[in-house]
Design a protein around this motif. Structure first.
Motif, mmCIF file in Angstrom:
data_model
loop_
_atom_site.group_PDB
_atom_site.id
_atom_site.type_symbol
_atom_site.label_atom_id
_atom_site.label_comp_id
_atom_site.label_asym_id
_atom_site.label_seq_id
_atom_site.Cartn_x
_atom_site.Cartn_y
_atom_site.Cartn_z
ATOM 1 N N PRO A 81 0.795 -1.236 0.000
ATOM 2 C CA PRO A 81 0.000 0.000 0.000
ATOM 3 C C PRO A 81 0.826 1.284 0.000
ATOM 4 C CG PRO A 81 -0.976 -1.601 1.483
ATOM 5 C CD PRO A 81 0.349 -2.166 1.053
ATOM 6 N N GLN A 82 2.147 1.187 0.216
ATOM 7 C CA GLN A 82 2.989 2.380 0.118
ATOM 8 C C GLN A 82 2.998 2.963 -1.289
ATOM 9 O OE1 GLN A 82 6.941 2.242 1.811
ATOM 10 N NE2 GLN A 82 6.214 1.488 3.789
ATOM 11 N N PHE A 83 2.535 2.186 -2.278
ATOM 12 C CA PHE A 83 2.390 2.735 -3.627
ATOM 13 C C PHE A 83 1.548 4.013 -3.599
ATOM 14 C CE2 PHE A 83 3.349 -1.467 -5.845
ATOM 15 C CZ PHE A 83 4.418 -0.977 -6.576
ATOM 16 N N LYS A 84 0.509 4.029 -2.772
ATOM 17 C CA LYS A 84 -0.365 5.213 -2.687
ATOM 18 C C LYS A 84 0.423 6.432 -2.243
ATOM 19 C CE LYS A 84 -4.743 2.897 -1.592
ATOM 20 N NZ LYS A 84 -5.788 2.703 -0.569
ATOM 21 N N GLY A 85 1.216 6.273 -1.190
ATOM 22 C CA GLY A 85 2.009 7.378 -0.682
ATOM 23 C C GLY A 85 3.079 7.823 -1.654
ATOM 24 N N LEU A 86 3.713 6.870 -2.331
ATOM 25 C CA LEU A 86 4.737 7.196 -3.319
ATOM 26 C C LEU A 86 4.134 7.968 -4.490
ATOM 27 C CD1 LEU A 86 6.655 3.803 -3.251
ATOM 28 C CD2 LEU A 86 7.633 6.032 -2.601
ATOM 29 N N GLU A 87 2.948 7.536 -4.929
ATOM 30 C CA GLU A 87 2.272 8.225 -6.027
ATOM 31 C C GLU A 87 1.876 9.642 -5.616
ATOM 32 O OE1 GLU A 87 0.475 9.100 -9.704
ATOM 33 O OE2 GLU A 87 2.012 7.661 -9.110
ATOM 34 N N LYS A 163 13.607 2.727 0.325
ATOM 35 C CA LYS A 163 13.582 3.949 -0.467
ATOM 36 C C LYS A 163 14.955 4.617 -0.403
ATOM 37 C CE LYS A 163 10.039 4.310 2.059
ATOM 38 N NZ LYS A 163 9.653 2.896 2.136
ATOM 39 N N TYR A 164 15.464 5.001 -1.574
ATOM 40 C CA TYR A 164 16.772 5.641 -1.679
ATOM 41 C C TYR A 164 16.583 7.034 -2.273
ATOM 42 C CZ TYR A 164 18.538 0.930 -0.922
ATOM 43 O OH TYR A 164 18.797 -0.324 -0.392
ATOM 44 N N LEU A 165 16.911 8.042 -1.496
ATOM 45 C CA LEU A 165 16.813 9.428 -1.932
ATOM 46 C C LEU A 165 18.169 9.829 -2.496
ATOM 47 C CD1 LEU A 165 15.250 12.120 -2.053
ATOM 48 C CD2 LEU A 165 15.965 12.529 0.313
ATOM 49 N N VAL A 166 18.183 10.153 -3.784
ATOM 50 C CA VAL A 166 19.440 10.371 -4.497
ATOM 51 C C VAL A 166 19.468 11.772 -5.100
ATOM 52 C CG1 VAL A 166 20.910 9.539 -6.377
ATOM 53 C CG2 VAL A 166 19.553 7.904 -5.043
ATOM 54 N N THR A 167 20.562 12.494 -4.846
ATOM 55 C CA THR A 167 20.751 13.821 -5.422
ATOM 56 C C THR A 167 22.122 13.911 -6.080
ATOM 57 O OG1 THR A 167 21.565 14.619 -3.278
ATOM 58 C CG2 THR A 167 19.229 14.962 -3.750
ATOM 59 N N SER A 178 11.901 -0.144 4.928
ATOM 60 C CA SER A 178 10.503 -0.401 4.560
ATOM 61 C C SER A 178 9.503 0.236 5.511
ATOM 62 C CB SER A 178 10.249 -1.912 4.529
ATOM 63 O OG SER A 178 11.245 -2.571 3.794
ATOM 64 N N ARG A 179 9.863 0.312 6.774
ATOM 65 C CA ARG A 179 8.928 0.830 7.780
ATOM 66 C C ARG A 179 8.762 2.348 7.710
ATOM 67 N NH1 ARG A 179 7.366 -3.110 11.082
ATOM 68 N NH2 ARG A 179 8.667 -4.985 11.237
ATOM 69 N N VAL A 180 9.679 3.012 7.018
ATOM 70 C CA VAL A 180 9.556 4.459 6.826
ATOM 71 C C VAL A 180 8.640 4.686 5.627
ATOM 72 C CG1 VAL A 180 10.778 6.612 6.345
ATOM 73 C CG2 VAL A 180 11.861 4.846 7.769
ATOM 74 N N SER A 181 7.438 5.144 5.900
ATOM 75 C CA SER A 181 6.461 5.334 4.822
ATOM 76 C C SER A 181 6.747 6.624 4.062
ATOM 77 C CB SER A 181 5.046 5.373 5.401
ATOM 78 O OG SER A 181 4.901 6.507 6.237
ATOM 79 N N PRO A 182 6.207 6.758 2.853
ATOM 80 C CA PRO A 182 6.467 7.960 2.054
ATOM 81 C C PRO A 182 5.972 9.259 2.703
ATOM 82 C CG PRO A 182 5.620 6.204 0.679
ATOM 83 C CD PRO A 182 5.479 5.744 2.091
ATOM 84 N N ASP A 183 5.030 9.157 3.643
ATOM 85 C CA ASP A 183 4.553 10.375 4.310
ATOM 86 C C ASP A 183 5.151 10.537 5.707
ATOM 87 O OD1 ASP A 183 3.209 8.318 5.539
ATOM 88 O OD2 ASP A 183 1.203 9.173 5.281
ATOM 89 N N ASP A 184 6.128 9.697 6.034
ATOM 90 C CA ASP A 184 6.823 9.800 7.320
ATOM 91 C C ASP A 184 7.565 11.141 7.380
ATOM 92 O OD1 ASP A 184 9.364 9.400 9.065
ATOM 93 O OD2 ASP A 184 8.076 7.715 9.608
ATOM 94 N N GLU A 185 7.495 11.795 8.525
ATOM 95 C CA GLU A 185 8.092 13.124 8.683
ATOM 96 C C GLU A 185 9.576 13.139 8.341
ATOM 97 O OE1 GLU A 185 8.726 16.545 12.144
ATOM 98 O OE2 GLU A 185 7.351 14.869 12.503
ATOM 99 N N GLU A 186 10.300 12.103 8.780
ATOM 100 C CA GLU A 186 11.741 12.015 8.517
ATOM 101 C C GLU A 186 12.025 11.994 7.018
ATOM 102 O OE1 GLU A 186 15.363 8.731 9.165
ATOM 103 O OE2 GLU A 186 13.297 8.243 9.728
ATOM 104 N N PHE A 187 11.248 11.196 6.286
ATOM 105 C CA PHE A 187 11.444 11.053 4.846
ATOM 106 C C PHE A 187 11.055 12.334 4.111
ATOM 107 C CE2 PHE A 187 9.992 9.622 0.607
ATOM 108 C CZ PHE A 187 11.193 9.126 0.135
ATOM 109 N N VAL A 188 9.901 12.883 4.452
ATOM 110 C CA VAL A 188 9.413 14.098 3.795
ATOM 111 C C VAL A 188 10.374 15.262 4.023
ATOM 112 C CG1 VAL A 188 7.564 15.813 3.757
ATOM 113 C CG2 VAL A 188 7.002 13.378 3.856
ATOM 114 N N GLN A 189 10.904 15.377 5.223
ATOM 115 C CA GLN A 189 11.844 16.451 5.529
ATOM 116 C C GLN A 189 13.120 16.313 4.701
ATOM 117 O OE1 GLN A 189 12.740 16.845 9.699
ATOM 118 N NE2 GLN A 189 14.037 18.642 9.407
ATOM 119 N N ALA A 190 13.629 15.097 4.603
ATOM 120 C CA ALA A 190 14.837 14.847 3.791
ATOM 121 C C ALA A 190 14.573 15.166 2.320
ATOM 122 C CB ALA A 190 15.292 13.409 3.951
ATOM 123 N N LEU A 191 13.385 14.791 1.849
ATOM 124 C CA LEU A 191 13.026 15.058 0.452
ATOM 125 C C LEU A 191 12.916 16.561 0.204
ATOM 126 C CD1 LEU A 191 12.104 14.161 -2.365
ATOM 127 C CD2 LEU A 191 9.774 14.034 -1.461
#
Length: 197
Positions: A81-87, A163-167, A178-191
């Motif tokens: 279901p993380q597909f939803k958050g990624l999309e 998920k790999y955030l690449v710049t 895997s446990r870090v969802s696309p809407d997780d604060e840590e991930f969103v902040q890094a993005l």
């Protein structure tokens, strides 16, 4: 000059013109690839097939000057279901320079055997519009070049939906399990930090 001789000259000219144009186009295409390879890291300097398609994409062109999230996916996983958050993340940020690239993999025995079934899960069930690549391996000796590089820079996926955030064309890589969802604060902040650079 005989008519037959004139006809032969015309045919020769037409045939020559027909061969010159494709050769020029190919030369231009080759030159573009050389230029792309000069500014593109080796792990992205390749062409891969899109999921359940004959269409291929050049990863250098797909990711050039973008912030990229590479993610290994599976159709029958608790994290699917993380597909939803990624999309949602992709739609919200693609105009800001984000591209999400999914890599279906059966490395953890949770992917469909047939790519058409994988495609149905992604595109029909979850409405994915970001690029999904052909099913490949993402860990071990058989890992595709992208995930081989990501594994060397950080760590190989221990499960689906790493998920790999690449710049900076791969110079900077952050991984999120895997446990870090696309809407997780840590991930969103890094993005957001990456997109702002």
């Amino acid at each position: 000059m005989k008519v037959s001789t004139i006809n032969k000259l015309v045919q020769t000219t037409i045939l020559s013109a027909a061969f010159v144009l494709p050769m020029s186009v190919n030369a231009a295409s080759d030159q573009a690839q050389v230029e792309a390879s000069d500014s593109c890291p080796a792990y992205l300097n390749q062409t891969m097939r899109l999921l359940h398609s004959s269409e291929e994409v050049n990863l250098c062109q797909l990711t050039k000057d973008k912030t990229v999230v590479f993610v290994n996916t599976a159709s029958n996983c608790g994290f699917t279901p993380q597909f939803k958050g990624l999309e949602a993340l992709y739609k919200e940020n693609k105009d800001k320079g984000l591209v999400v690239v999914g890599f279906p993999s059966d490395d953890f025995f949770q992917e469909e055997d047939d790519e058409k079934d994988t495609a149905k899960v992604c595109f029909v069930n979850y409405g994915v519009t970001f690029p999904m690549m052909e099913t490949t391996s993402v860990r071990g000796d058989d890992a595709n070049p992208v995930f081989a590089h990501l594994g060397e820079k950080t760590t190989s996926p221990k499960w689906n939906f790493y998920k790999y955030l690449v710049t900076n064309n791969g110079a900077n890589v952050q991984h999120f399990n895997s446990r870090v969802s696309p809407d997780d604060e840590e991930f969103v902040q890094a993005l957001n930090t990456a997109l702002a650079q």
